[in-house]
Design a protein around this motif. Structure first.
Motif, mmCIF file in Angstrom:
data_model
loop_
_atom_site.group_PDB
_atom_site.id
_atom_site.type_symbol
_atom_site.label_atom_id
_atom_site.label_comp_id
_atom_site.label_asym_id
_atom_site.label_seq_id
_atom_site.Cartn_x
_atom_site.Cartn_y
_atom_site.Cartn_z
ATOM 1 N N SER A 99 -0.504 -1.446 -1.928
ATOM 2 C CA SER A 99 -0.249 -0.040 -1.571
ATOM 3 C C SER A 99 1.241 0.275 -1.631
ATOM 4 O O SER A 99 1.633 1.369 -2.053
ATOM 5 C CB SER A 99 -0.793 0.261 -0.173
ATOM 6 N N GLY A 100 2.102 -0.691 -1.242
ATOM 7 C CA GLY A 100 3.543 -0.467 -1.298
ATOM 8 C C GLY A 100 4.051 -0.344 -2.722
ATOM 9 O O GLY A 100 4.827 0.558 -3.038
ATOM 10 N N ALA A 101 3.603 -1.254 -3.607
ATOM 11 C CA ALA A 101 4.034 -1.216 -5.009
ATOM 12 C C ALA A 101 3.479 0.014 -5.727
ATOM 13 O O ALA A 101 4.145 0.596 -6.588
ATOM 14 C CB ALA A 101 3.584 -2.484 -5.724
ATOM 15 N N ALA A 102 2.260 0.446 -5.349
ATOM 16 C CA ALA A 102 1.644 1.606 -5.998
ATOM 17 C C ALA A 102 2.270 2.914 -5.523
ATOM 18 O O ALA A 102 2.255 3.920 -6.245
ATOM 19 C CB ALA A 102 0.140 1.623 -5.730
ATOM 20 N N PHE A 208 -0.328 -6.007 -9.621
ATOM 21 C CA PHE A 208 -1.556 -5.201 -9.575
ATOM 22 C C PHE A 208 -1.258 -3.784 -9.076
ATOM 23 O O PHE A 208 -1.801 -2.804 -9.601
ATOM 24 C CB PHE A 208 -2.579 -5.876 -8.663
ATOM 25 N N GLY A 209 -0.366 -3.665 -8.066
ATOM 26 C CA GLY A 209 0.027 -2.349 -7.557
ATOM 27 C C GLY A 209 0.735 -1.523 -8.617
ATOM 28 O O GLY A 209 0.471 -0.322 -8.769
ATOM 29 N N ARG A 224 -6.094 4.627 -2.811
ATOM 30 C CA ARG A 224 -6.529 5.157 -1.498
ATOM 31 C C ARG A 224 -7.339 4.130 -0.734
ATOM 32 O O ARG A 224 -7.215 4.009 0.493
ATOM 33 C CB ARG A 224 -7.347 6.436 -1.700
ATOM 34 N N PHE A 225 -8.165 3.368 -1.456
ATOM 35 C CA PHE A 225 -8.962 2.317 -0.821
ATOM 36 C C PHE A 225 -8.052 1.274 -0.168
ATOM 37 O O PHE A 225 -8.246 0.891 0.990
ATOM 38 C CB PHE A 225 -9.880 1.654 -1.862
ATOM 39 N N PHE A 226 -7.046 0.803 -0.913
ATOM 40 C CA PHE A 226 -6.138 -0.216 -0.367
ATOM 41 C C PHE A 226 -5.279 0.344 0.768
ATOM 42 O O PHE A 226 -4.960 -0.377 1.716
ATOM 43 C CB PHE A 226 -5.260 -0.793 -1.482
ATOM 44 N N ASN A 227 -4.910 1.633 0.668
ATOM 45 C CA ASN A 227 -4.163 2.263 1.766
ATOM 46 C C ASN A 227 -4.990 2.298 3.044
ATOM 47 O O ASN A 227 -4.498 1.979 4.130
ATOM 48 C CB ASN A 227 -3.738 3.686 1.382
ATOM 49 N N ALA A 228 -6.264 2.689 2.893
ATOM 50 C CA ALA A 228 -7.157 2.738 4.059
ATOM 51 C C ALA A 228 -7.403 1.340 4.621
ATOM 52 O O ALA A 228 -7.408 1.126 5.843
ATOM 53 C CB ALA A 228 -8.479 3.389 3.665
ATOM 54 N N ARG A 343 6.168 -2.445 4.055
ATOM 55 C CA ARG A 343 4.968 -3.114 3.548
ATOM 56 C C ARG A 343 5.181 -3.698 2.156
ATOM 57 O O ARG A 343 4.360 -4.481 1.687
ATOM 58 C CB ARG A 343 3.789 -2.138 3.560
ATOM 59 N N PHE A 344 6.294 -3.328 1.548
ATOM 60 C CA PHE A 344 6.652 -3.934 0.267
ATOM 61 C C PHE A 344 7.555 -5.156 0.474
ATOM 62 O O PHE A 344 7.358 -6.205 -0.127
ATOM 63 C CB PHE A 344 7.349 -2.890 -0.616
ATOM 64 N N ILE A 345 8.537 -5.026 1.375
ATOM 65 C CA ILE A 345 9.579 -6.055 1.469
ATOM 66 C C ILE A 345 9.244 -7.158 2.460
ATOM 67 O O ILE A 345 9.611 -8.322 2.257
ATOM 68 C CB ILE A 345 10.943 -5.391 1.824
#
Length: 517
Positions: A99-102, A208-209, A224-228, A343-345
């Motif tokens: 979700s962070g990379a996306a 993948f993101g 949205r699925f991964f965010n949820a 959430r990325f770092i």
């Protein structure tokens, strides 16, 4: 008169009642402040109290000579805490990184990733330098030549692995052949062993993101699925955090009960322990805060004060991976770091950034060299710095994970590895401050990236406003020019101009006639 008296009395009574109301309000405000402080910091107070109570409980139970089964029962609540934290690591790392990379565009992702990697490498190299310098100043291995594993009743640790092969295993971990197997198996020394391959999962989740981001509208549903999924995982983390004080109490207590002959270990390896912990204090309390202040120009200690709960968890669990859930929550809620940044770092930092491990690995390498009466030359010292910085990337974020990487350093400089059991004997002491420094470096890195990202956003906003102002000015200039052109070419204007010219001519004619007359 009575009415006036009553007015006067009423007015006087009103004046007298003012200070009593203010005193009551002050008392209430003090009570409210205290209640608000305890309510905000309840979890922190409970966690720190859990550590202190655990130390006292362990010292009491230690004298009761528990059997092996009774010790297992005593350590059970702490074991449950570790299991809960480890259970949440896999969904948290994968979903938060995807979700962070996306959520970041490719350009900003590359820029932030480059800054993060540079920060991790520089801080780890500084930490390695501190470790080597302190080891040469304090000289923990000088005069301890008679110390060996047999004196302390320890078993030797052997390693028959080449340094090049160890770094090849690091590359193998980066690209796991089976993603499902990577969730519970890694390749630290040429053979598959139990333990999550976080390095491979981190790389896959990032790529993948980015791929989902490239898909555009088609990838939105999966994002949205991964965010949820990520938000639901954070809710689970908030529930687990309320069990942390109770679990930490038994975790610390059980470690104290399991200790064998502490006095002998401390007297034999006291200088090594002191050098390692001093290095952690210098790096964690001075160097890292100075780097943070240099980038943000804000007080680093106010930032760190919001992270007491994850630091306590790191101290008790000795695992930077197990501390990741609480760290992520506290960094976002207490310090206001952007979710996309944290959430990325933070998952990358928990895998790659091991400042504390680099310090104690360098101290351990020099200590073993001094123990074997080996004088290290400049080339070997440089090899220790580079190898410690590089091998800390692949160090497992688990208790005693750094011990494995010391073997790589020793092999690189040609020292025997049979003295590694000395490090294992006191690792339960040193590993606690090691983990705290590791997670502190991750948190401050997230704070620095958040500040840089905010500055970039402000610059972009300012540039957009400037462009809009320029566009408005250009539009105004065009409008004024068009109005003038219309005035010059308008038939009404030309008719008025003709009338004005004819009136001027008639006046001139009249003047001429008058002059003639």
């Amino acid at each position: 008169m009575e009415e006036k008296k009553s007015e006067i009395n009423g007015h006087a009574g009103h004046k007298c009642s003012l200070p009593t109301v203010s005193i009551k309000s002050e008392k209430k405000s003090c009570k409210d402040k205290c209640a608000g402080f305890f309510k905000r910091n309840l979890l922190v107070i409970m966690t720190v109290s859990g550590v202190l109570v655990g130390v006292g409980l362990g010292m009491m139970v230690r004298n009761m000579n528990l059997t092996r089964a009774q010790m297992t029962y005593f350590a059970f609540p702490g074991e449950m805490l570790l299991r809960m934290l480890k259970m949440i690591i896999l969904p948290l790392v994968v979903c938060s990184l995807i979700s962070g990379a996306a959520s970041l565009d490719t350009r900003s992702l590359g820029k932030l990733g480059g800054i993060a990697v540079s920060y991790f490498l520089v801080t780890t190299l500084i930490a390695s330098s501190i470790g080597v310098a302190l080891a040469f100043i304090i000289k923990p291995g000088v005069g301890a030549g008679a110390l060996n594993t047999n004196n302390l009743g320890l078993e030797g640790v052997s390693n028959n692995k080449e340094t090049a092969d160890s770094f090849l295993d690091l590359a193998r971990n980066l690209f796991p052949s089976n993603l499902v197997a990577a969730a519970f198996r890694s390749v630290p020394f040429g053979t598959d062993t139990d333990g999550m391959n976080i390095l491979g999962l981190v790389l896959f989740a990032m790529v993948f993101g980015v791929a989902l981001r490239k898909l555009g509208a088609e990838g939105e549903e999966l994002i949205r699925f991964f965010n949820a999924f990520n938000e639901a995982t954070m809710v689970l983390v908030s529930w687990i955090m309320w069990y942390v004080p109770f679990g930490i109490m038994f975790l610390v207590g059980s470690k104290i009960v399991e200790m064998e002959d502490v006095v002998l270990l401390v007297t034999s390896l006291g200088k090594y322990i002191f050098a390692s912990i001093l290095g952690h204090i210098i790096h964690g309390c001075i160097i890292l805060p100075l780097i943070y202040f240099g980038f943000t120009r804000t007080n680093p200690y106010s930032f760190l004060s919001g992270l007491i709960t994850p630091f306590t968890t790191a101290f008790a669990t000795c695992s930077s991976s197990a501390t990741l859930p609480t760290m992520m929550k506290c960094v976002e809620e207490n310090n206001g770091v952007d979710k996309r940044i944290s959430r990325f770092i933070l998952p990358i930092g928990a895998t790659v950034n091991m400042d504390g491990a680099a310090i104690f690995q360098c101290v351990a390498a020099v200590f073993i060299a001094q123990l074997n009466n080996v004088d290290l030359n400049a080339g070997q010292i440089f090899t220790i710095l580079v190898t410690a910085t590089a091998s800390s990337v692949g160090a497992a974020g688990i208790p005693a994970g750094g011990i494995i990487t010391i073997a790589i350093i020793l092999e690189a400089i040609g020292l025997p590895t049979h003295d590694l059991s000395l490090m294992l004997a006191v690792d339960w002491i040193v590993d606690r401050t090691t983990t705290v420094v590791n997670v502190e470096g991750d948190a401050l890195g997230a704070g620095i990236l958040h500040h840089i990202n905010e500055q970039e956003m402000k610059k972009q906003k300012h540039q957009q406003e400037h462009q809009e102002e320029q566009e408005l000015l250009e539009v105004k200039v065009e409008v004024v020019a068009n109005v003038k052109a219309e005035e010059e070419t308008s038939p009404l204007v030309t008719h008025q101009n003709q009338e004005e010219n004819s009136s001027r001519e008639t006046l001139n004619d009249k003047d001429g006639v008058e002059s003639v007359l």
